[in-house]
Design an enzyme around this catalytic site. Structure first.
Site, PDB file in Angstrom:
ATOM      1  N   ALA A  79       0.844  -1.201   0.000  1.00  0.00           N
ATOM      2  CA  ALA A  79       0.000   0.000   0.000  1.00  0.00           C
ATOM      3  C   ALA A  79       0.872   1.241   0.000  1.00  0.00           C
ATOM      4  O   ALA A  79       1.921   1.275   0.641  1.00  0.00           O
ATOM      5  CB  ALA A  79      -0.906   0.009   1.226  1.00  0.00           C
ATOM      6  N   CYS A  80       0.418   2.257  -0.725  1.00  0.00           N
ATOM      7  CA  CYS A  80       1.078   3.559  -0.702  1.00  0.00           C
ATOM      8  C   CYS A  80       0.001   4.644  -0.669  1.00  0.00           C
ATOM      9  O   CYS A  80      -1.173   4.354  -0.909  1.00  0.00           O
ATOM     10  CB  CYS A  80       2.025   3.730  -1.880  1.00  0.00           C
ATOM     11  SG  CYS A  80       1.264   3.861  -3.498  1.00  0.00           S
ATOM     12  N   PRO A  81       0.383   5.889  -0.368  1.00  0.00           N
ATOM     13  CA  PRO A  81      -0.630   6.940  -0.210  1.00  0.00           C
ATOM     14  C   PRO A  81      -1.542   7.120  -1.426  1.00  0.00           C
ATOM     15  O   PRO A  81      -2.752   7.262  -1.274  1.00  0.00           O
ATOM     16  CB  PRO A  81       0.188   8.198   0.053  1.00  0.00           C
ATOM     17  CG  PRO A  81       1.474   7.719   0.607  1.00  0.00           C
ATOM     18  CD  PRO A  81       1.721   6.388  -0.061  1.00  0.00           C
TER      19      PRO A  81
END
Length: 108
Positions: free
Chosen positions: A10-12
């Protein structure tokens, strides 16, 4: 018993790096002989959600994240190896090997 690697990426923004890390981890894990399941949390929500059974059966659990994952409490009873998205993208095979070595040394 077969080896099973699960991961959460997951990333922003959840657009590119999440999926690049997931692909790199999947390819490296398959090459190392693991059954693989990878959950992504991105712009399109949670995909390929890891179940309680996936988590219980996993030999290795990796979080390759730049944000706190949703439903993170699912992993509280297990050892989770946290790495950066960049590490997953650039050196997934090396990371898996390092984790295998750590597990082997803990079992001695």
């Amino acid at each position: 018993m077969s080896k099973k690697l699960i991961a959460l990426c997951a990333c922003p923004m959840g657009l590119a790096h999440t999926f690049m890390a997931a692909q790199a981890l999947e390819e490296a894990a398959v090459e190392a002989g693991y059954e693989v399941k990878i959950e992504t949390q991105g712009a399109d929500g949670i995909q390929n959600r890891l179940t309680a059974q996936d988590i219980a059966e996993a030999t290795i659990i990796i979080h390759s994240v730049a944000v706190t994952p949703e439903d993170n409490e699912r992993f509280e009873s297990r050892d989770v190896y946290e790495i950066t998205l960049q590490d997953a993208i650039k050196n997934a095979a090396g990371i898996i090997k390092e984790i295998e070595e750590m597990i082997a040394s803990e079992q001695q």
